[in-house]
Design an enzyme around this catalytic site. Sequence first.
Site, PDB file in Angstrom:
ATOM      1  CE  LYS A 113      -4.878   1.370   0.568  1.00 27.87           C
ATOM      2  NZ  LYS A 113      -5.773   0.132  -0.122  1.00 27.87           N
TER       3      LYS A 113
HETATM    4  P1  NAD Z   1     -13.618   7.836  -1.959  1.00 30.99           P
HETATM    5  O1  NAD Z   1     -12.129   9.491  -1.447  1.00 30.99           O
HETATM    6  O2  NAD Z   1     -13.340   7.810  -3.386  1.00 30.99           O
HETATM    7  O3  NAD Z   1     -14.151   8.406  -1.257  1.00 30.99           O
HETATM    8  C1  NAD Z   1     -14.552   8.729   0.345  1.00 30.99           C
HETATM    9  C2  NAD Z   1     -15.851   8.745   0.365  1.00 30.99           C
HETATM   10  O4  NAD Z   1     -15.677   8.848   2.195  1.00 30.99           O
HETATM   11  C3  NAD Z   1     -16.277   9.954   0.798  1.00 30.99           C
HETATM   12  O5  NAD Z   1     -17.918   9.814  -0.086  1.00 30.99           O
HETATM   13  C4  NAD Z   1     -15.980  10.908   1.308  1.00 30.99           C
HETATM   14  O6  NAD Z   1     -17.036  12.776   1.773  1.00 30.99           O
HETATM   15  C5  NAD Z   1     -16.376   9.919   2.625  1.00 30.99           C
HETATM   16  N1  NAD Z   1     -15.574  10.192   4.119  1.00 30.99           N
HETATM   17  C6  NAD Z   1     -14.478  10.942   3.739  1.00 30.99           C
HETATM   18  N2  NAD Z   1     -14.164  11.858   5.421  1.00 30.99           N
HETATM   19  C7  NAD Z   1     -15.730  10.819   5.975  1.00 30.99           C
HETATM   20  C8  NAD Z   1     -15.960  10.915   7.677  1.00 30.99           C
HETATM   21  N3  NAD Z   1     -15.075  12.055   7.918  1.00 30.99           N
HETATM   22  N4  NAD Z   1     -17.145  11.251   7.645  1.00 30.99           N
HETATM   23  C9  NAD Z   1     -17.583  10.080   6.726  1.00 30.99           C
HETATM   24  N5  NAD Z   1     -17.527  10.572   5.388  1.00 30.99           N
HETATM   25  C10 NAD Z   1     -16.350  10.750   4.537  1.00 30.99           C
HETATM   26  O7  NAD Z   1     -12.419   6.459  -1.124  1.00 30.99           O
HETATM   27  P2  NAD Z   1     -12.831   5.054  -1.875  1.00 30.99           P
HETATM   28  O8  NAD Z   1     -12.239   4.788  -3.069  1.00 30.99           O
HETATM   29  O9  NAD Z   1     -14.668   5.149  -2.178  1.00 30.99           O
HETATM   30  O10 NAD Z   1     -12.674   4.700  -0.600  1.00 30.99           O
HETATM   31  C11 NAD Z   1     -13.490   4.389   0.927  1.00 30.99           C
HETATM   32  C12 NAD Z   1     -13.032   3.356   1.438  1.00 30.99           C
HETATM   33  O11 NAD Z   1     -13.209   1.931   0.918  1.00 30.99           O
HETATM   34  C13 NAD Z   1     -11.938   3.255   2.326  1.00 30.99           C
HETATM   35  O12 NAD Z   1     -11.116   2.582   3.355  1.00 30.99           O
HETATM   36  C14 NAD Z   1     -10.265   2.478   0.995  1.00 30.99           C
HETATM   37  O13 NAD Z   1      -9.271   1.836   1.881  1.00 30.99           O
HETATM   38  C15 NAD Z   1     -12.072   1.547   0.515  1.00 30.99           C
HETATM   39  N6  NAD Z   1     -11.288   0.246  -0.387  1.00 30.99           N
HETATM   40  C16 NAD Z   1     -11.693   0.913  -1.810  1.00 30.99           C
HETATM   41  C17 NAD Z   1     -11.450   0.438  -2.418  1.00 30.99           C
HETATM   42  C18 NAD Z   1     -11.614   1.121  -4.512  1.00 30.99           C
HETATM   43  O14 NAD Z   1     -10.831   0.551  -5.437  1.00 30.99           O
HETATM   44  N7  NAD Z   1     -11.050   2.470  -4.203  1.00 30.99           N
HETATM   45  C19 NAD Z   1     -11.207  -0.874  -2.755  1.00 30.99           C
HETATM   46  C20 NAD Z   1     -11.387  -1.501  -0.912  1.00 30.99           C
HETATM   47  C21 NAD Z   1     -10.954  -0.338  -0.223  1.00 30.99           C
END
Ligand code: NAD
Length: 423
Positions: A113
């Site tokens: 990561k």
């Molecule tokens: P993203 O940046 O697209 O979205 C993040 C979301 O979280 C946004 O809607 C933001 O407003 C919200 N957010 C941020 N801080 C916040 C807070 N304090 N309270 C409430 N909401 C909050 O990110 P993503 O890619 O959707 O990733 C989200 C999670 O999923 C992370 O933990 C990431 O590690 C995990 N993840 C992502 C992927 C991927 O393919 N993108 C894969 C596996 C896991």
Amino acid sequence: MPNLSFVTPTRNSPWGTYLSQIDAVEPYLGKLARWVETLRRPKRALIVDIPIELDNGTIAHYEGFRVQHSLTRGPGKGGVRYHPDVTLEEVMALSAWMTIKNAAVNLPYGGAKGGIRLDPKQLSLKELEKVTRRYTSEIGIIIGPTQDIPAPDVNTNGQIMAWMMDTYSMNVGATATGVVTGKPIPLGGSLGRVAATGRGVFVVGREAMRRLNVPMEGARVAVQGFGNVGSVAAKMFAANGAKVVAVQDHTGTIHNDTGLDMQDLLDHVARVGGVAGFKGAEAIANEDFWDVKTDVLIPAALEGQITAERAKRLHTRIVLEGANGPTTPDGDAVLAERGIIVVPDVIANAGGVTVSYFEWVQDFSSFFWTEDEINVRLDKILIGAFKGIWETSEQHRIPLRTAAFTVACTRVLQAREERGLYP
Ligand code: NAD
């Protein structure tokens, strides 16, 4: 806890959370437990300085990381996060969860990561490109299509992957599409990748609901985080008959007991950048999100959200972990005591890395699949992996998280034992 001089985790911090998950799995590893210590430390951690000239002529420095937790089963694989709270400890935990996730769904990868400690909203597009290119050059000594393959995570996307791919390619003097995944389609990206994590959250959630006899039709769903993962998962639940009754993001929390209109909400977020101010719902206090009555609660934002205090308040049957590490060990203990089923991140959000794997395979073979082929293969892998984890959970009478870790750690440590120790 192993005595690593470069981190000081606490019980509920990200690396502390991961370590307690490893403690929980140790009794189920049989003779392979003699190797378990290798999982409690990262193989390699790189910290880099990223200096760039800002648009106003000043020089700014950012701290960047790439951690390869394990390369035992294959190259490193895992996203890159841009966030002001990124730390080495957080990236270590996220890299370790990638090791577990890749093994849980049996992808031929280790775990890695990366991250940069910055708020991308404060940078112009040009500055963001500079940071990304310098970071890629700095970590270029350990990444590569057969060494370690980054992908998007919080606040990173296809454009950032395109800059990473271009920078790495310029440095090695050849177009290396397979160095990152989550790329735009014209650069060797895969159909279905953008939606894959959210789709996987839905597919795994549906399997869990079937096992627990929770009907999809009319099921009440709440989602924290409405980004790449949360918005796609919410949309798929709604399209399949569930009601999304609450959504929280960094701008606020909205609630509608009869179910939010997903397309209207997606349009609103695309227009204004967050859920706050959405007309088709009432605004509620952020903390009240945890009191909303649901069947499925999906944390899909950041880690450490479901603490013991919040776990005591939840009115839900299933916590479906879209985010990585959203539940603390204390939160987990309360949920177990209350009989709330936790579908762990390492299987619930494995859809993204699974389609990243498909993208990497397609890049190597220069032969691209249709979106239907991608989705059929994705669903098959996730449904099969969930079944194995569910059965392990029943066999040992252990939570799904410990079962997923049992399946995954057994695979990693078997490979470790067969490879033997060098030299
Ligand atoms: P993203 O940046 O697209 O979205 C993040 C979301 O979280 C946004 O809607 C933001 O407003 C919200 N957010 C941020 N801080 C916040 C807070 N304090 N309270 C409430 N909401 C909050 O990110 P993503 O890619 O959707 O990733 C989200 C999670 O999923 C992370 O933990 C990431 O590690 C995990 N993840 C992502 C992927 C991927 O393919 N993108 C894969 C596996 C896991």
